[in-house]
Write a protein that holds these residues in place. Structure first.
Motif, PDB file in Angstrom:
ATOM      1  N   LEU A  65       0.807  -1.219   0.000  1.00 13.22           N
ATOM      2  CA  LEU A  65       0.000   0.000   0.000  1.00 13.22           C
ATOM      3  C   LEU A  65       0.839   1.267   0.000  1.00 13.22           C
ATOM      4  N   ARG A  66       2.081   1.186   0.442  1.00  9.24           N
ATOM      5  CA  ARG A  66       2.928   2.378   0.455  1.00  9.24           C
ATOM      6  C   ARG A  66       3.272   2.850  -0.954  1.00  9.24           C
ATOM      7  N   ARG A  67       3.207   1.963  -1.927  1.00  7.99           N
ATOM      8  CA  ARG A  67       3.596   2.320  -3.293  1.00  7.99           C
ATOM      9  C   ARG A  67       2.404   2.667  -4.173  1.00  7.99           C
ATOM     10  N   LEU A  68       1.205   2.495  -3.681  1.00  9.97           N
ATOM     11  CA  LEU A  68       0.023   2.603  -4.530  1.00  9.97           C
ATOM     12  C   LEU A  68      -0.470   4.036  -4.590  1.00  9.97           C
ATOM     13  N   ARG A  69       0.201   4.820  -5.399  1.00  8.87           N
ATOM     14  CA  ARG A  69      -0.208   6.202  -5.661  1.00  8.87           C
ATOM     15  C   ARG A  69      -0.188   6.429  -7.170  1.00  8.87           C
ATOM     16  N   ASN A  70      -0.990   7.353  -7.625  1.00 11.80           N
ATOM     17  CA  ASN A  70      -1.069   7.637  -9.056  1.00 11.80           C
ATOM     18  C   ASN A  70       0.094   8.531  -9.485  1.00 11.80           C
ATOM     19  N   THR A  71       1.268   7.929  -9.576  1.00 10.42           N
ATOM     20  CA  THR A  71       2.469   8.641  -9.967  1.00 10.42           C
ATOM     21  C   THR A  71       3.119   7.928 -11.151  1.00 10.42           C
ATOM     22  N   ILE A  72       4.111   8.584 -11.733  1.00  9.88           N
ATOM     23  CA  ILE A  72       4.845   7.982 -12.845  1.00  9.88           C
ATOM     24  C   ILE A  72       5.568   6.721 -12.394  1.00  9.88           C
ATOM     25  N   ASP A 148      10.031  12.572  11.844  1.00 11.84           N
ATOM     26  CA  ASP A 148       9.766  13.364  10.641  1.00 11.84           C
ATOM     27  C   ASP A 148       9.624  12.470   9.411  1.00 11.84           C
ATOM     28  N   GLU A 149      10.421  11.412   9.330  1.00 14.42           N
ATOM     29  CA  GLU A 149      10.337  10.506   8.182  1.00 14.42           C
ATOM     30  C   GLU A 149       9.000   9.770   8.163  1.00 14.42           C
ATOM     31  N   VAL A 150       8.551   9.337   9.332  1.00  8.67           N
ATOM     32  CA  VAL A 150       7.249   8.665   9.409  1.00  8.67           C
ATOM     33  C   VAL A 150       6.129   9.629   9.032  1.00  8.67           C
ATOM     34  N   LEU A 151       6.219  10.871   9.496  1.00 14.06           N
ATOM     35  CA  LEU A 151       5.204  11.871   9.166  1.00 14.06           C
ATOM     36  C   LEU A 151       5.105  12.080   7.664  1.00 14.06           C
ATOM     37  N   ARG A 152       6.251  12.207   6.994  1.00 13.17           N
ATOM     38  CA  ARG A 152       6.244  12.416   5.542  1.00 13.17           C
ATOM     39  C   ARG A 152       5.619  11.215   4.833  1.00 13.17           C
ATOM     40  N   THR A 153       5.932  10.022   5.294  1.00  8.10           N
ATOM     41  CA  THR A 153       5.405   8.813   4.653  1.00  8.10           C
ATOM     42  C   THR A 153       3.899   8.722   4.814  1.00  8.10           C
ATOM     43  N   ILE A 154       3.407   9.004   6.006  1.00 11.67           N
ATOM     44  CA  ILE A 154       1.957   8.934   6.261  1.00 11.67           C
ATOM     45  C   ILE A 154       1.215   9.970   5.415  1.00 11.67           C
ATOM     46  N   ARG A 155       1.742  11.170   5.345  1.00 18.81           N
ATOM     47  CA  ARG A 155       1.077  12.220   4.576  1.00 18.81           C
ATOM     48  C   ARG A 155       1.089  11.937   3.077  1.00 18.81           C
ATOM     49  N   ALA A 156       2.095  11.217   2.619  1.00 22.56           N
ATOM     50  CA  ALA A 156       2.186  10.917   1.186  1.00 22.56           C
ATOM     51  C   ALA A 156       1.448   9.646   0.799  1.00 22.56           C
ATOM     52  N   HIS A 157       1.072   8.817   1.788  1.00 25.89           N
ATOM     53  CA  HIS A 157       0.434   7.535   1.504  1.00 25.89           C
ATOM     54  C   HIS A 157      -0.831   7.402   2.338  1.00 25.89           C
ATOM     55  N   LEU A 160      -2.499   4.015   3.533  1.00 25.44           N
ATOM     56  CA  LEU A 160      -2.026   3.217   4.664  1.00 25.44           C
ATOM     57  C   LEU A 160      -3.015   3.209   5.813  1.00 25.44           C
ATOM     58  N   GLY A 161      -3.906   4.176   5.837  1.00 25.82           N
ATOM     59  CA  GLY A 161      -4.918   4.203   6.883  1.00 25.82           C
ATOM     60  C   GLY A 161      -4.542   5.042   8.091  1.00 25.82           C
ATOM     61  N   TYR A 162      -3.492   5.867   7.969  1.00 22.94           N
ATOM     62  CA  TYR A 162      -3.075   6.727   9.075  1.00 22.94           C
ATOM     63  C   TYR A 162      -3.182   8.193   8.641  1.00 22.94           C
ATOM     64  N   ALA A 163      -3.529   9.044   9.594  1.00 26.90           N
ATOM     65  CA  ALA A 163      -3.554  10.489   9.366  1.00 26.90           C
ATOM     66  C   ALA A 163      -2.928  11.169  10.576  1.00 26.90           C
ATOM     67  N   VAL A 164      -2.188  12.237  10.316  1.00 29.95           N
ATOM     68  CA  VAL A 164      -1.535  12.969  11.398  1.00 29.95           C
ATOM     69  C   VAL A 164      -2.570  13.888  12.040  1.00 29.95           C
ATOM     70  N   ALA A 165      -2.965  13.559  13.268  1.00 28.36           N
ATOM     71  CA  ALA A 165      -3.952  14.381  13.977  1.00 28.36           C
ATOM     72  C   ALA A 165      -3.301  15.624  14.570  1.00 28.36           C
ATOM     73  N   VAL A 228       5.145   0.978   9.587  1.00 29.72           N
ATOM     74  CA  VAL A 228       4.860   1.838   8.437  1.00 29.72           C
ATOM     75  C   VAL A 228       5.921   1.706   7.360  1.00 29.72           C
ATOM     76  N   MET A 229       7.186   1.716   7.744  1.00 25.87           N
ATOM     77  CA  MET A 229       8.282   1.777   6.780  1.00 25.87           C
ATOM     78  C   MET A 229       8.796   0.410   6.359  1.00 25.87           C
ATOM     79  N   ARG A 230       8.398  -0.635   7.075  1.00 30.55           N
ATOM     80  CA  ARG A 230       8.861  -1.997   6.797  1.00 30.55           C
ATOM     81  C   ARG A 230      10.379  -2.116   6.930  1.00 30.55           C
ATOM     82  N   LYS A 231      10.945  -1.356   7.845  1.00 36.70           N
ATOM     83  CA  LYS A 231      12.359  -1.452   8.159  1.00 36.70           C
ATOM     84  C   LYS A 231      12.570  -0.912   9.559  1.00 36.70           C
ATOM     85  N   VAL A 232      13.771  -1.110  10.090  1.00 38.58           N
ATOM     86  CA  VAL A 232      14.056  -0.709  11.467  1.00 38.58           C
ATOM     87  C   VAL A 232      14.866   0.585  11.458  1.00 38.58           C
TER      88      VAL A 232
END
Length: 308
Positions: A65-72, A148-157, A160-165, A228-232
């Motif tokens: 789901l992290r990759r499923l965006r309408n991009t090139i 900050d990295e998690v925030l950017r990922t959530i806002r761009a994807h 994933l089912g997450y939103a920054v409240a 979220v990131m599938r890595k440590v």
């Protein structure tokens, strides 16, 4: 809607698109006899090919789901997966004579139809999943590059089912723990993500426990990052994380290793038993002394451990 259900929807849609494209191809080529052609010649071979295509899609990350965006980048991945699937389909049709068909024009028509149908279907579902309120509204507490990295990922994807409240920096949380209570209520957060270092603060821990007792989910930043990131996040790991995970791995691996070794030794012992008996007889007939030899090994004395 959970991420697994979303991924399963993509899977079902892909299967439907594959068979729909096949049916359209058969109607174009065979007209009224398309159903007979499907049952007698095309159903089994194309079902095998479709299973291979789904596997290619999975390996390509088209159910991540992290990759499923309408991009090139997404379209490039989709078209590359279709191209690989087509190459494998050609190889299967010509390498397996039992299929009974080696489609050329039909396969080309099918690939063109499926590419159009799949692109439209995927882009539509990507857009639909990006709208609506996310089931998890996250309140982030703390600072740092990992957050900050998690925030950017959530806002761009959004899928994933997450939103920054809301966000609360570490200093504000430490000086006024009740700010977490107010932020959670004002922004309708249902998940708090906080670094483990802040959770050790007694006043903060009391607030988190109160929210937890009210049904609020509380997650460690490292664990949430991994989900979220599938890595440590290596920069934020502590010695306790390594001890906990290494210990858990050892508790699982050691008994499994002993069980596998015992099973293999038992199986090999049974298989090689006739050969072992034959070798023992030959040793006894051709040499003097016992078949099995025991030796006394010499070496440095073993240290003695005294209980305290």
């Amino acid at each position: 809607m959970s991420n697994r259900i979303k991924a399963f929807l993509f899977f079902l849609g892909d299967v439907a698109a594959l068979y729909a494209s096949l049916f359209v191809m058969l109607v174009i080529h065979y007209r009224g006899a398309w159903y007979t052609q499907f049952i007698t010649l095309h159903a089994v071979p194309f079902s095998v090919v479709f299973a291979v295509w789904i596997l290619v899609f999975y390996v390509a990350g088209l159910y991540d789901l992290r990759r499923l965006r309408n991009t090139i980048d997404f379209l490039k991945t989709l078209f590359a997966a279709i191209a690989i699937g087509t190459a494998l389909a050609i190889a299967l049709f010509y390498a397996v004579p039992a299929f009974g068909i080696t489609p050329k024009t039909n396969l080309l028509i099918f690939v063109v139809i499926f590419t159009i149908v799949e692109s439209a279907w995927r882009r539509l579902l990507n857009r639909l999943l990006a709208f609506g309120e996310a089931p998890h509204r996250v309140l982030f507490v703390g600072d740092g590059a990992t957050k900050d990295e998690v925030l950017r990922t959530i806002r761009a994807h959004a899928q994933l089912g997450y939103a920054v409240a809301a966000e609360i920096d570490a200093k504000t949380a430490a000086e006024d723990p009740s700010a977490i209570l107010r932020a959670a209520k004002d922004h309708r957060a249902n998940l708090i993500v906080i670094p483990s270092t802040l959770k050790r603060d007694a006043p903060l821990a009391a607030v988190l426990y109160h929210l937890f007792s009210k049904g609020m989910l509380v997650s460690d930043l490292v664990n949430f990052y991994e989900v979220v990131m599938r890595k440590v996040p290596l920069d934020d790991l502590e010695e306790a994380w390594f001890l906990e995970n290494i210990e858990n791995v050892g508790q699982f691996y050691d008994p499994l290793k002993r069980a596998v070794e015992f099973a293999l030794a038992l199986a090999l012992g049974i298989i090689l038993l006739p050969l072992e008996l034959l070798i023992a007889v030959l040793v006894k007939l051709t040499s003097r002394g016992p078949v099995l030899i025991r030796q006394t090994r010499t070496g440095p004395p073993r240290p003695r451990i005294h209980a305290l």
